[in-house]
Structures are given as structure tokens and as C-alpha cells.
Write an enzyme that holds these catalytic residues in place. Structure first.
Site, PDB file in Angstrom:
ATOM      1  N   ASP A  22       0.863  -1.169   0.000  1.00  0.00           N
ATOM      2  CA  ASP A  22       0.000   0.000   0.000  1.00  0.00           C
ATOM      3  C   ASP A  22       0.908   1.229   0.000  1.00  0.00           C
ATOM      4  OD1 ASP A  22      -2.356   1.593   0.345  1.00  0.00           O
ATOM      5  OD2 ASP A  22      -1.808   1.785   2.465  1.00  0.00           O
ATOM      6  N   VAL A  57     -15.737  14.575   0.755  1.00  0.00           N
ATOM      7  CA  VAL A  57     -14.296  14.811   0.854  1.00  0.00           C
ATOM      8  C   VAL A  57     -13.592  13.502   0.508  1.00  0.00           C
ATOM      9  CG1 VAL A  57     -12.379  15.545   2.316  1.00  0.00           C
ATOM     10  CG2 VAL A  57     -14.672  16.475   2.708  1.00  0.00           C
ATOM     11  N   GLY A  58     -12.691  13.541  -0.493  1.00  0.00           N
ATOM     12  CA  GLY A  58     -12.003  12.299  -0.806  1.00  0.00           C
ATOM     13  C   GLY A  58     -11.350  12.294  -2.166  1.00  0.00           C
ATOM     14  N   ASP A  96     -27.436  22.216   8.620  1.00  0.00           N
ATOM     15  CA  ASP A  96     -28.278  23.056   7.766  1.00  0.00           C
ATOM     16  C   ASP A  96     -28.699  22.354   6.476  1.00  0.00           C
ATOM     17  OD1 ASP A  96     -25.917  22.947   6.392  1.00  0.00           O
ATOM     18  OD2 ASP A  96     -25.548  25.119   6.365  1.00  0.00           O
ATOM     19  N   GLY A  97     -28.381  21.059   6.363  1.00  0.00           N
ATOM     20  CA  GLY A  97     -28.759  20.282   5.192  1.00  0.00           C
ATOM     21  C   GLY A  97     -27.710  20.233   4.093  1.00  0.00           C
ATOM     22  N   GLU A 111     -14.036  15.346   7.969  1.00  0.00           N
ATOM     23  CA  GLU A 111     -12.961  14.399   8.250  1.00  0.00           C
ATOM     24  C   GLU A 111     -12.902  13.982   9.719  1.00  0.00           C
ATOM     25  OE1 GLU A 111     -11.727  12.811   5.962  1.00  0.00           O
ATOM     26  OE2 GLU A 111     -10.155  13.816   4.825  1.00  0.00           O
ATOM     27  N   ASP A 130      -7.109  -1.813   4.007  1.00  0.00           N
ATOM     28  CA  ASP A 130      -6.168  -2.870   3.637  1.00  0.00           C
ATOM     29  C   ASP A 130      -6.537  -4.220   4.243  1.00  0.00           C
ATOM     30  OD1 ASP A 130      -4.505  -1.174   2.149  1.00  0.00           O
ATOM     31  OD2 ASP A 130      -3.494  -0.487   3.967  1.00  0.00           O
ATOM     32  N   SER A 175     -13.616  10.360   9.871  1.00  0.00           N
ATOM     33  CA  SER A 175     -12.788   9.464   9.068  1.00  0.00           C
ATOM     34  C   SER A 175     -11.605   8.951   9.880  1.00  0.00           C
ATOM     35  CB  SER A 175     -12.266  10.195   7.821  1.00  0.00           C
ATOM     36  OG  SER A 175     -11.332   9.400   7.124  1.00  0.00           O
ATOM     37  N   ASP A 178      -1.547  -0.860   6.054  1.00  0.00           N
ATOM     38  CA  ASP A 178      -1.685  -0.331   7.406  1.00  0.00           C
ATOM     39  C   ASP A 178      -3.104   0.079   7.782  1.00  0.00           C
ATOM     40  OD1 ASP A 178      -1.725   2.063   5.772  1.00  0.00           O
ATOM     41  OD2 ASP A 178      -1.401   3.168   7.634  1.00  0.00           O
TER      42      ASP A 178
END
Length: 649
Positions: A328, A409-410, A403-404, A361, A524, A364, A520
Site C-alpha cells: 500500500d 471529501v475524498g 443546515d442540510g 474528516e 487494507d 474518518s 496499514d
């Protein structure tokens, strides 16, 4: 907290004799045989042949029946073991009235287990040390009175303030409350020098406080902390039985046939049935049964001293034969400690892009999440409230704000699902980009720099020197970033923008086999489990990847991948050498006995010496790590000759 014992308080380390005696108490059959042998020798010396015969038939008969029961079970399950030869030898000694020799063989068979257990305990001492180092107590500070109370570590709750005194083990993962601290992380990460921390930094359980007391806030309970994960891995390694033990059984049928053939020819040529028994006495297979598990426990111990926990002997055997490897990128080949270096605005400003990304994030576990959040904190950005968020493995985070507003993100492909085609910024070597979308618009691009690990290129070179023919990178990152890092690491085959499923398919399709996978993260876990052998990088705490991997590197050092492959190959070589040493000596003794120059009693005693030789040979695996450390200290990497393939069988 674990209190440090003084030399007077610390339990004494049991010696070889003490360990043997402790083991013997749990082996009544062995004790019974020892008493029987002592009685038999006494009767033989005083010329009481009838009593000797009765004693031998009783003691040896019990061992024959006990062994035969297990042997029959093995045969019924389709497994031909080496106990067949031992049973035939004991029956033969009784048939030709070599009673003392029969008693010695019985002791050799039952006592061989004790010798193996003592040697294996010696070999697994490093694993035991990791288990014994686990913190058992903690010092909790009462939030009202400030009093310090000693409690079992399992009673620590998230949010508790804990006091850790000088030289004490940190009981759980937490956050430093004191202004500063110096922590010895060598037992967990392999870092030889103390590491300095400031207030607010994260601390790992199992590490050791320096010379000044500190206070910390518990962030995880003991069962979920870093060291608990390592302990679970160690317990699995200690409890596992190496499938490599079957290696000795590969010789069972030919060795048994050869021994019976030599014994039969000796009987036929001499016309003396005693000659048959004399040959079989020195053909007992204890060296073959003992050498392999002892060597494997020694190899696993050497790996542990290099901060690599191998979960079972089967993984060690496969590591010794690896022909392809896949890595990876993020957090494996790279340091996984990225920094935000630029924000390219699109529909939103750079400031708002960072705010939105940092808010999403928070949900995440990807290694890029923390640096984005940290960048927002440094700029003192107030994060909008998130109502709901989902992490899509290897793609990114989809968050719905209070607020909708919907934010993604990615990876660019994840963003293009809602925005359509987007323009990707040019990236320098070691840089990667995280894309942010609001609704169906690209808000902006956050550029992070995650440099290659210093040891990565050398590790790849060492693997090639070891005979690994195919080395590839499989990553979910974009192609330009992946190719840049791969070029720096010396890897030519790159598979970028992969999903967990495509990673599995790519690794399963790699040739030649066996295939090693190194990763890691949570994404994975599937590919680590799908590879022939998987290694998880868990230097800063155990992850889901650790659970599915065959081995775990607890130090933040990718060069341990090459180290553990060297340890594995040397271990298998030592096991094979020990087995062949036992076979060669046994065959030599059989030939001497076939010509009538080795009485049964003498042969049985010599076979005990062969057992000890096999054990001593196998215990060489305990010192494999020393050469690795010596080469590291000299700055000279282990060359191709050090990675020589073990003899194929």
C-alpha cells in the site's frame, strides 16, 4: 499502572532444571516412566530378571498403549506420524528381552515432550516478556478531592485523569495533561531513544514514563488501547502451533521404511532377532519431532525482538518462500504523517474549503483526516456542525451538515460522482490531493505532502536481493502521486485508484506465488487477509488491518518487512538443518547397530544425545535477530547471500 519491582521483589527466572521439574508435575506418565526406569535399572543391576521383565512390560506397555491410541487416531484422520516407528521399537525390545532399552525408549518418547516444552519456553521468552509487560493497574486522580486511587486497569474509564509516576508503564491510550513528558517507546515502537511530548499530545499504552511524573487523560479503555491489541497478537502467536511441525512428518514414511529395511536386513543376515531391536532403538524419531517446533518458536522470538509479531508458524513458513510482494502507499511506503501544504479554491474559498473538509474528516480514520483537522485548528477555524456522516472505504467521507448541506471529501472519482469531470491540479513528488465538493460543485482541493519513508527504497532493494521477483504498489490514491512515490521507492508496477475489491483481485492475480501484502489501514484489511501472507504496519497502534494480517510490525519502520523475511528464511533453514542432522546421525547409528557393534541399551542412551543435539541446533534460531541488529549498526545491509532460500522439500 504497573509498579516496578525491586530485585528482591521481582520473581526469580526459573532455570532449565526448575522449568523441567515444573513441567514434569503436569506429566504424570513421564514421572511414571522415570520411576519405572530407575526400578528397572536397579533390578537389572541386582540380577532380578523376572521382576525386571514384569516392570518393563508394565511401564513400556502403558506407553505403547497410550502412544498407539494417539497413533490410531492420527491414522484414521489420514495422518501418518513418526510414532509408528517408536511403537515398533518398543515392541521389539520387549520381544527380544532388551528390557532396559525398552524403558529408555519409553522415557525418550515421554521425556521428549518435556525437553521440547522447556526449549520452546526458552525460545518464546521474548513473547512472554511482552505479555508480562502489560499494565495491570492505574493511578486514578479523583476530580473533586485530587486524591490518587490505585485501581485495576480494566476499571479505567474514558475521561479519567491518571497519574503515571517515574518509570511506570502507561496503562491506557490517552492525552498528555502535563506540560511535557519524556516517554520510552522502545517496547512498543522500537524507537531506541526517549520521545519528548507536549501537553495535548497522544500517548500510547505499554510505553514507559521517564524520570518525572505526569498526568494524562484516558482516551480509550484498557481493552481497546494500543498495548492490549499487541498483547492479543502475542497471545495468538504463543498459543499457535506451527503447521511447519508437519515438515517432520514428510519424512515419516521414508524414514520408517528405511529403518525397518535396515533392521530387517540386519536380522536376516545375522539370523539374530536382537539385531532388529538394536537397529530400531536408534531409529526412534524424537529429533525430528522436537527440532521443528523449537526452531519455529526461536524464529518467532527473534522476530519479536525486532518488533514484529508473527501470529503463527504457518505465516513464518510462507514468508520464507515469498516470490511476489505488494505494498500500500499511504502510511506504508510513505510516512503517513502528511501536512497540508496548499489549498486550491474552486467554488468556495480556501478558508471555507478547509472548514468543510475538517468538519467532515472528523468522522474518518484515514491518515489524511488528522492533518486536515489539525490545519483547521492551527488557523482557529470554527467547524460547522455535522448531523450525519458516512465513510466510504478508500473513497472518502459523505457528510450532511445541520443546515442540510451535503459535503463530500475524498478521491477525485468519488467527487466526480456528483460534480462531473473536474480538473486535477499538478502535484509535486510526494504530494497528494484531497478533493472537496459541496452539493454538486467542487469546493476546492487540499494538497498534502506525505513523503516516502527513509527506509522504503532500501527495503524494496533488499526484497529484490532476496529473490522477490515481482514488487507492486496497490493504492487508492491517484495515479500521478502513486507513480511518483513508486519511482522513488524503486517500484515499477503501480496500480492506482483501486478499491478494496480491486486490491484483492490484483493481489490474487499476482505471480509468482506466494504473495506478500504490506498495508496499514482499515481499507487494507481485506487484501491482507486475501494474500498468502499479510504484514500490517501498526507502529502507532493496532488497527483492523492488524487483525487480518499474518504478522504485525509494532515499530514505525518499514525495513522490518525485509528483516522478518530474513528471520523467516533463516528459521526454516535451521529447522531443516536440524531435521537432517537428526536423520543423518540416526541412520549412521542404525548402520553401526546393524553390524552388531551397538548394544540396545547403549543405542538408547546415544539416542538421548541425538535429541539434545537436535534441540541445540534448533535453538540457533534464537540468535537470528542479533545479526540483523549487527548489520543495522554497521550500516551494511544484509546482502543476497543472507537471504539464501531454505532447502526446498
Amino acid at each position: 499502572m504497573t509498579q516496578t519491582l525491586s530485585p528482591l521483589e521481582a520473581p526469580a527466572k526459573p532455570g532449565l532444571l526448575r522449568e523441567t521439574l515444573q513441567f514434569s508435575r503436569s506429566r504424570p506418565l513421564m514421572v511414571f516412566v522415570v520411576i519405572g526406569l530407575a526400578t528397572g535399572v536397579t533390578l537389572w543391576a541386582t540380577g532380578q530378571q523376572t521382576a525386571l521383565a514384569i516392570t518393563a512390560f508394565l511401564v513400556v506397555g502403558v506407553v505403547i498403549v497410550t502412544t498407539a491410541i494417539g497413533m490410531v487416531r492420527d491414522l484414521m484422520s489420514g495422518h501418518w506420524g513418526l510414532d509408528v516407528l517408536a511403537v515398533v521399537a518398543m515392541v521389539a525390545t520387549l520381544a527380544v528381552q532388551e528390557y532396559v532399552a525398552g524403558l529408555i525408549i519409553a522415557l525418550m518418547l515421554t521425556g521428549g515432550e518435556a525437553l521440547e516444552a522447556v526449549a520452546a519456553r526458552r525460545a518464546s521468552r521474548e513473547l512472554d516478556m511482552l505479555l508480562n509487560h502489560a499494565p495491570a493497574f492505574a493511578q486514578r486522580v479523583d476530580p473533586v478531592t485530587g486524591d490518587v486511587q490505585r485501581i485495576p486497569v480494566d476499571e479505567v474509564a474514558v475521561g479519567d485523569e491518571l497519574l503515571v509516576r517515574s518509570s511506570e508503564v502507561l496503562p491506557v491510550d490517552g492525552t498528555l495533561l502535563s506540560e511535557h513528558a519524556s516517554i520510552d517507546e522502545s517496547s512498543v515502537t522500537g524507537e531506541p531513544l526517549p520521545v519528548s511530548y507536549q501537553a495535548g499530545d497522544s500517548l500510547l499504552s505499554g510505553t514507559v514514563n521517564g524520570t518525572e511524573s505526569l498526568t494524562m487523560r484516558a482516551e480509550k479503555v484498557a481493552s481497546e488501547s494500543n498495548y492490549a491489541g499487541i498483547v492479543k497478537l502475542v497471545e495468538a502467536a504463543v498459543d499457535s502451533r506451527a503447521p511447519m511441525v508437519r515438515l517432520a512428518d514428510r519424512y515419516a514414511v521414508p524414514f520408517t521404511i528405511l529403518a525397518l529395511l535396515i533392521a530387517g536386513v540386519a536380522w536376516y543376515v545375522s539370523g539374530d532377532p536382537v539385531r532388529f531391536a538394536e537397529v530400531l532403538v536408534v531409529a526412534t524419531p524424537c529429533p525430528l519431532l522436537i527440532a521443528t517446533p523449537v526452531a519455529f518458536m526461536g524464529g518467532m522470538s527473534s522476530a519479536a525482538k525486532l518488533n514484529v509479531i508473527i501470529k503463527d508458524g504457518g505465516a513464518l513458513e510462507v514468508l520464507a518462500r515469498v516470490r511476489s510482494a505488494a505494498f500500500d502507499k499511504t502510511g506504508t511506503l510513505t510516512q503517513g504523517k502528511a501536512d497540508v501544504v496548499n489549498i486550491v479554491p474552486a467554488a468556495r474559498s480556501a478558508r471555507e474549503t478547509l472548514q468543510l473538509a475538517a468538519a467532515a474528516e472528523q468522522f474518518s480514520v484515514h491518515v489524511f483526516a488528522e492533518p486536515i483537522i489539525a490545519a483547521a485548528r492551527v488557523q482557529k477555524r470554527e467547524l460547522p456542525q455535522v448531523a450525519h456522516a458516512d465513510e466510504v472505504a478508500t473513497n472518502g467521507v459523505h457528510a450532511v451538515f445541520s443546515d442540510g448541506t451535503q459535503v463530500r471529501v475524498g478521491k477525485p472519482a468519488f467527487i466526480e460522482e456528483v460534480t462531473g469531470h473536474i480538473t486535477r491540479p499538478a502535484l509535486a513528488a510526494g504530494e497528494t490531493a484531497v478533493y472537496v465538493a459541496v452539493g454538486n460543485e467542487l469546493a476546492g482541493v487540499i494538497v498534502l505532502s506525505d513523503p516516502l519513508r527513509p527506509q522504503a527504497a532500501d527495503t524494496v532493494a533488499r526484497l529484490r536481493a532476496a529473490g522477490v521477483e515481482e514488487i507492486a504498489m496497490v493504492t487508492g490514491d491517484v495515479a500521478p502521486t502513486a507513480e511518483s512515490i513508486a519511482h522513488e521507492a524503486g517500484i515499477t508496477t503501480v496500480h492506482a485508484e483501486t478499491t478494496p475489491q480491486t486490491k484483492v483481485e490484483l493481489v490474487q492475480a499476482m505471480r509468482p506465488r506466494p504473495v506478500l501484502m504490506v498495508g496499514d489501514g482499515i481499507n487494507d484489511a481485506p487484501v491482507l487477509a486475501a494474500a498468502n501472507v499479510g504484514i500490517a504496519m501498526a507502529g502507532r497502534g493496532a488497527t483492523v488491518a492488524s487483525e487480518s494480517a499474518s504478522a504485525v510490525i509494532t515499530a514505525d519502520d518499514i525495513s522490518r518487512v525485509a528483516d522478518v523475511m530474513y528471520v523467516s528464511r533463516r528459521t526454516v533453514t535451521i529447522a531443516l538443518q536440524s531435521i537432517w542432522l537428526g536423520i543423518i546421525i540416526s541412520v549412521g547409528l542404525m548402520l553401526v547397530a546393524a553390524f552388531g557393534y551397538l548394544p540396545a541399551v547403549v543405542g538408547a542412551l546415544l539416542q538421548e544425545v541425538v535429541d539434545l543435539v537436535a534441540i541445540v541446533s534448533a535453538l540457533r534460531a534464537l540468535s537470528i535477530h542479533r545479526r540483523v541488529k549487527r548489520e543495522r549498526g554497521s550500516g551494511t545491509p544484509l546482502g543476497a547471500e543472507a537471504f539464501a532460500q531454505p532447502t526446498r522439500q
